[in-house]
Motif scaffolding. Structure first.
Motif, PDB file in Angstrom:
ATOM      1  N   CYS A 162      36.443  92.780  53.151  1.00 50.86           N
ATOM      2  CA  CYS A 162      36.997  93.887  52.757  1.00 50.86           C
ATOM      3  C   CYS A 162      38.562  94.103  51.590  1.00 50.86           C
ATOM      4  CB  CYS A 162      37.332  95.277  54.023  1.00 50.86           C
ATOM      5  SG  CYS A 162      34.786  95.101  54.612  1.00 50.86           S
ATOM      6  N   LEU A 164      33.986  93.523  49.131  1.00 51.03           N
ATOM      7  CA  LEU A 164      33.760  95.396  49.129  1.00 51.03           C
ATOM      8  C   LEU A 164      35.104  95.536  48.823  1.00 51.03           C
ATOM      9  CD1 LEU A 164      31.340  95.929  52.627  1.00 51.03           C
ATOM     10  CD2 LEU A 164      30.846  95.053  49.954  1.00 51.03           C
ATOM     11  N   GLN A 194      38.899 102.027  60.349  1.00 46.40           N
ATOM     12  CA  GLN A 194      39.230 101.082  60.122  1.00 46.40           C
ATOM     13  C   GLN A 194      39.586 100.740  61.620  1.00 46.40           C
ATOM     14  OE1 GLN A 194      38.826  98.824  57.752  1.00 46.40           O
ATOM     15  NE2 GLN A 194      39.510  99.659  55.981  1.00 46.40           N
ATOM     16  N   TYR A 198      31.927 102.501  52.845  1.00 44.06           N
ATOM     17  CA  TYR A 198      32.634 100.220  53.753  1.00 44.06           C
ATOM     18  C   TYR A 198      30.639 100.283  54.755  1.00 44.06           C
ATOM     19  CZ  TYR A 198      36.948  98.663  52.538  1.00 44.06           C
ATOM     20  OH  TYR A 198      37.517  97.677  51.583  1.00 44.06           O
TER      21      TYR A 198
END
Ligand SMILES: Nc1nc2c(ncn2[C@@H]2O[C@H](COP(=O)(O)OP(=O)(O)O)[C@@H](O)[C@H]2O)c(=O)[nH]1
Ligand SMILES: [Mg+2]
Length: 234
Positions: free
Chosen positions: A89, A6, A182, A72
């Motif tokens: 990611c 991603l 995150q 995300y």
């Protein structure tokens, strides 16, 4: 292991083509999903062209800038609807080295979350201003100290997840819209008892384009950590 990478983008038109070439050079079998938030610089059009001439490259277009975290989440949902084993990611600006994706994949053989760290032995930051260093390290110490979670780099964005874990987590409860996503994902994975592991990475400041870091993002991170501490069992 079938992997989907991603890459969220907002005004990254100079980066997406060379980045795709580099990713493909290092990981020829990994599919890519770009999540573009209607970048005014035309990144979305560049990506549409690229997807026509590149197999295994997909683009998710969103109307307007909605934040890294929601990008995300949309990417995770896309991945879970398909038969990928792992979701990787990374940023679009070459701050994360495509050559390190192989390491991330190999770490995922033995854990559910493999998190790149700039702050463990072997990790490094290249070309960041003193202000950015202090901000990042400050956020890392703050988040780690308050939550007690065992990550040296809670805000780092170079991370790989096993889809089996993503499928089991209640991602709808992940509230962070910006970069603090995150922190929240690492916290959720750790609190839920999954196997997490950090590996050292070298982070290099972007060559082209501009940072989207803002004071709103910092405030969200400060508030998020307080909420995580309040809701976690002691
Ligand atoms: N889709 C999407 N991507 C974003 C958004 N904000 C930042 N990004 C992307 O997230 C990555 C990290 O952002 P960047 O500006 O480089 O942050 P910095 O490295 O902390 O200065 C880059 O790939 C950006 O293009 C957003 O609102 N939506
Ligand atoms: Mg960056």
């Amino acid at each position: 292991m079938k992997a989907l990478l991603l890459i969220p983008t907002y005004n990254e038109c100079e980066n997406v083509v060379p980045l795709t070439q580099e990713v493909r050079r290092h990981c020829p079998d990994t599919d890519l999903l770009f999540i573009d938030d209607g970048s005014p610089d035309g990144t979305g059009d560049v990506l549409d062209h690229l997807s026509q001439e590149t197999t295994g490259l997909f683009v998710l277009h969103r109307q307007e800038k909605q934040g890294l975290g929601t990008a995300y989440k949309a990417g995770f949902a896309w991945s879970l609807e398909r038969d990928y084993d792992v979701t990787l990611c990374m940023d679009a600006d070459f701050s994360h080295d495509p050559a390190a994706l192989a390491r991330m994949m190999s770490e995922l053989e033995t854990c559910d979350l493999a998190a790149g760290s700039r702050y463990m032995p072997g990790g490094q930051i290249v070309n960041w201003s003193l202000r950015r260093r202090i901000l990042s390290k400050g956020a890392a110490v703050y988040a780690r100290f308050l939550t007690r979670m065992p990550f040296t780099d809670p805000t780092g964005g170079f991370n790989g997840y096993r889809n089996r874990m993503l499928r089991e987590l209640s991602l709808e409860h992940v509230a962070a819209k910006g970069y603090s996503f995150q922190i929240e994902m690492k916290h959720l994975s750790w609190r839920s008892g999954y196997r997490t592991k950090e590996f050292p990475i070298v982070f290099t400041e972007r060559r082209a384009g501009r940072s989207k870091m803002s004071s709103g993002i910092i405030q969200e991170a400060l508030r998020l950590v307080v909420r995580l501490v309040r809701t976690q069992p002691h």
